[in-house]
Scaffold this active site. Structure first.
Site, short mmCIF file in Angstrom:
data_model
loop_
_atom_site.label_atom_id
_atom_site.label_comp_id
_atom_site.label_asym_id
_atom_site.label_seq_id
_atom_site.Cartn_x
_atom_site.Cartn_y
_atom_site.Cartn_z
N HIS A 1 0.85 -1.19 0.00
CA HIS A 1 0.00 0.00 0.00
C HIS A 1 0.89 1.24 0.00
O HIS A 1 1.73 1.42 0.88
CB HIS A 1 -0.94 0.00 1.21
CG HIS A 1 -2.08 -0.95 1.04
ND1 HIS A 1 -2.64 -1.65 2.08
CD2 HIS A 1 -2.77 -1.31 -0.07
CE1 HIS A 1 -3.62 -2.40 1.61
NE2 HIS A 1 -3.73 -2.22 0.31
N ALA A 2 0.67 2.07 -0.99
CA ALA A 2 1.61 3.16 -1.28
C ALA A 2 1.79 4.12 -0.12
O ALA A 2 2.89 4.57 0.17
CB ALA A 2 1.11 3.91 -2.52
N ARG A 3 0.70 4.46 0.57
CA ARG A 3 0.76 5.55 1.54
C ARG A 3 1.30 5.14 2.90
O ARG A 3 1.49 5.99 3.76
CB ARG A 3 -0.64 6.14 1.71
CG ARG A 3 -1.67 5.16 2.27
CD ARG A 3 -3.07 5.77 2.18
NE ARG A 3 -4.11 4.84 2.60
CZ ARG A 3 -5.41 5.14 2.56
NH1 ARG A 3 -5.80 6.32 2.12
NH2 ARG A 3 -6.30 4.27 2.94
N GLU A 4 1.55 3.86 3.10
CA GLU A 4 1.95 3.38 4.43
C GLU A 4 3.47 3.43 4.56
O GLU A 4 4.15 2.41 4.65
CB GLU A 4 1.36 1.97 4.63
CG GLU A 4 -0.16 2.00 4.57
CD GLU A 4 -0.81 0.64 4.37
OE1 GLU A 4 -0.10 -0.38 4.43
OE2 GLU A 4 -2.04 0.60 4.16
N ARG B 1 -3.15 5.00 -2.42
CA ARG B 1 -3.03 3.67 -1.81
C ARG B 1 -2.68 2.57 -2.82
O ARG B 1 -1.95 1.63 -2.51
CB ARG B 1 -4.38 3.34 -1.15
CG ARG B 1 -4.59 1.90 -0.71
CD ARG B 1 -6.00 1.79 -0.11
NE ARG B 1 -6.46 0.42 0.04
CZ ARG B 1 -6.41 -0.26 1.19
NH1 ARG B 1 -5.89 0.30 2.25
NH2 ARG B 1 -6.90 -1.47 1.27
N ASN C 1 -3.46 -5.44 -2.55
CA ASN C 1 -3.72 -6.34 -1.42
C ASN C 1 -5.15 -6.89 -1.43
O ASN C 1 -5.65 -7.37 -0.42
CB ASN C 1 -3.43 -5.63 -0.09
CG ASN C 1 -3.08 -6.62 1.01
OD1 ASN C 1 -2.43 -7.63 0.75
ND2 ASN C 1 -3.53 -6.34 2.23
N HIS D 1 2.51 -3.43 6.93
CA HIS D 1 1.57 -2.37 6.58
C HIS D 1 1.51 -1.36 7.73
O HIS D 1 2.10 -1.55 8.78
CB HIS D 1 0.15 -2.94 6.43
CG HIS D 1 -0.07 -3.79 5.23
ND1 HIS D 1 -0.93 -3.44 4.23
CD2 HIS D 1 0.44 -5.00 4.87
CE1 HIS D 1 -0.95 -4.39 3.31
NE2 HIS D 1 -0.13 -5.36 3.66
N SER D 2 0.70 -0.31 7.54
CA SER D 2 0.25 0.50 8.66
C SER D 2 -1.20 0.88 8.37
O SER D 2 -1.61 0.89 7.22
CB SER D 2 1.11 1.75 8.83
OG SER D 2 0.83 2.71 7.84
N GLU E 1 0.40 -4.77 11.00
CA GLU E 1 0.00 -3.36 10.86
C GLU E 1 0.74 -2.56 11.93
O GLU E 1 0.45 -2.69 13.12
CB GLU E 1 -1.52 -3.21 11.06
CG GLU E 1 -2.36 -3.98 10.05
CD GLU E 1 -2.60 -3.21 8.76
OE1 GLU E 1 -2.09 -2.07 8.64
OE2 GLU E 1 -3.28 -3.75 7.87
ZN ZN Z 1 -1.97 -1.63 4.05
#
Ligand code: ZN
Length: 449
Positions: free
Chosen positions: A197-200, A257, A274, A327-328, A402
């Site tokens: 996920h791009a923004r994490e 994302r 994902n 992830h976050s 996460e």
């Molecule tokens: Zn994620």
């Protein structure tokens, strides 16, 4: 929504929200956007938030109002706070709606643009570690330089190959970290990846920190040496290289994302990688609308990054006994299954290792993680990496991790850079527990015939 009055209230509230012009494009780097922590205290509140989220997705409103969860699929549990980003235009109506619903909320970020500006602050360039550091967030090319630097400077324990290119042509790097056995026999291995996920951003920052510690500390730290002598770590540093780089192009794109693939017949780019794996694809928690955050792609493995990932993984499948995909955010250590609320037969063992890992993680800073299945803790979402790793990769210990902050953590995806090193330090504690388990359970050598 359990009662007619509530249902009417919700629809009125949503209608009011959506009547305000929803152009759907962020301007001026999220200037004036606020973030609220909202805590549902009963089932009705939780249901309201889930309905709100679905409506926002359906109306393509998530550039304006976005419930920041990683899964975009809220659990129905009350008392689990969520954070909601709201554009300036929608703040009055949103707060009225919270009040009308009796939802407790507090403003946690007064101006998202300022937070993003602080997060993007760059240090003086360094020539150490291939230009990499952990006091700021770096772009993809610096991560590539760092991986190259590790490979050149630690050739006895690091080798790296390119497993393919992203949609936009970026090289995807897979490293193998560990001391080969003198007799050439096969050690058990684990697989780490991040940034699907791009923004994490904290995901790749934490992963690079941990690997730097293990590799550069190998010769001086007896624990690291013992571990890397007995287990191999495959590291796919950044899966969604295009999306990650896109979040770096402009503060307006900070919360991107998905991937960046052009979708035939749709104006919106990308899919949620994902949700794109081929185990129970589209069964739950994913949608077929290309302009949403959880678009599963037109078909499984429509995203080239997923295809490269799984081909490289399957070629090493017999060695790999654990998958950690970083992830976050939410501070949860998630097991399969994510596609529905069933549990794998060996769930007690997965849960036990998750608990031991997160207990170790808690030691340095008291950071608390919850452990459980994806569906139980975050709501169902099919087609994710951990389910694929368990079912198709046939990997016993398959987890989604996460990272910081907690589910009600005010900064959400925008974690200040001064938390990178603490996140790295504590997560490495968990990783050491995992590596030791793999050695104890599967070592010293594997029969991969
Ligand atoms: Zn994620």
């Amino acid at each position: 929504m359990g009662n007619p009055t509530g249902a009417i209230l919700l629809s009125v509230a949503l209608a009011a929200l959506f009547c305000v012009g929803a152009e759907g494009k962020v301007k001026d780097g999220f200037r004036g956007y606020k973030v609220y922590r909202v805590t549902p205290s009963n089932e009705k509140h939780a249901q309201f938030l889930m309905d709100l989220q679905k409506s926002l997705e359906a109306q393509l409103m998530t550039d304006e109002i976005d419930i920041w969860t990683d899964t975009e699929s809220l659990s129905t549990k009350a008392d689990q706070p969520v954070v909601i980003m709201v554009s300036p235009e929608h703040q009055p109506e949103m707060l009225q709606t919270f009040d009308a619903e009796g939802l407790k909320y507090e403003e946690t970020v007064a101006d998202l643009a300022r937070l993003i500006e602080e997060e993007s602050r760059a240090d003086a360039p360094t020539t150490k570690n291939g230009g990499m550091s952990w006091t700021q967030y770096h772009n993809y090319s610096t991560i590539e330089s760092f991986v190259q630097w590790l490979t050149v400077n630690y050739p006895t324990i690091v080798s790296t190959s390119v497993i393919g290119q992203s949609y936009e042509g970026r090289n995807l790097h897979l490293s193998k970290v560990g001391k080969p056995r003198a007799d050439g026999k096969t050690k058990p291995a684990v697989w780490f990846d991040s940034q699907i996920h791009a923004r994490e951003w904290i995901a790749s920052a934490t992963l690079t920190y941990m690997m730097n510690e293990l590799i550069t500390g190998y010769s001086s730290n007896s624990t690291y040496q013992r571990l890397l002598d007995q287990v191999d770590i495959y590291v796919l540093w950044v899966i969604n290289a295009d999306g990650f780089e896109w979040t770096k192009t402009s503060s307006n794109e900070r919360l991107w994302r998905t991937t960046r693939r052009v979708n035939p017949f749709a104006a919106c780019l990308g899919a949620d990688p994902n949700r794109n794996y081929d185990h129970k694809w589209m069964v739950s928690g994913a949608v077929q609308s290309p302009c949403t955050q959880t678009y599963a792609g037109a078909f499984p493995f429509s995203e080239i990054e997923n295809l490269h990932h799984t081909e490289a993984y399957l070629a090493r499948r017999k060695e790999i006994k654990c998958l950690l995909t970083f992830h976050s955010f939410s501070q949860v250590w998630l097991t399969p299954w994510g596609y529905d609320n069933s549990l794998p037969a060996d769930y007690p063992e997965l849960y036990d290792l998750g608990v031991r890992a997160t207990n170790a993680l808690r030691v340095p800073y008291g950071t608390v993680y919850r452990v459980g299945s994806s569906t139980a803790l975050l709501g169902s979402a099919a087609g994710a990496t951990d389910d694929w790793g368990k079912a198709k990769g046939m990997t016993k210990y398959s987890y989604t991790v996460e990272l910081r902050p907690s589910s009600g953590g005010s900064n959400g995806f925008i974690l200040p850079p001064n938390q990178i090193i603490p996140s790295g330090i504590e997560t490495l504690r968990a990783v050491i527990v995992v590596l030791q388990q793999i050695i104890d359970e599967f070592g010293p050598i594997l029969n991969t015939e």
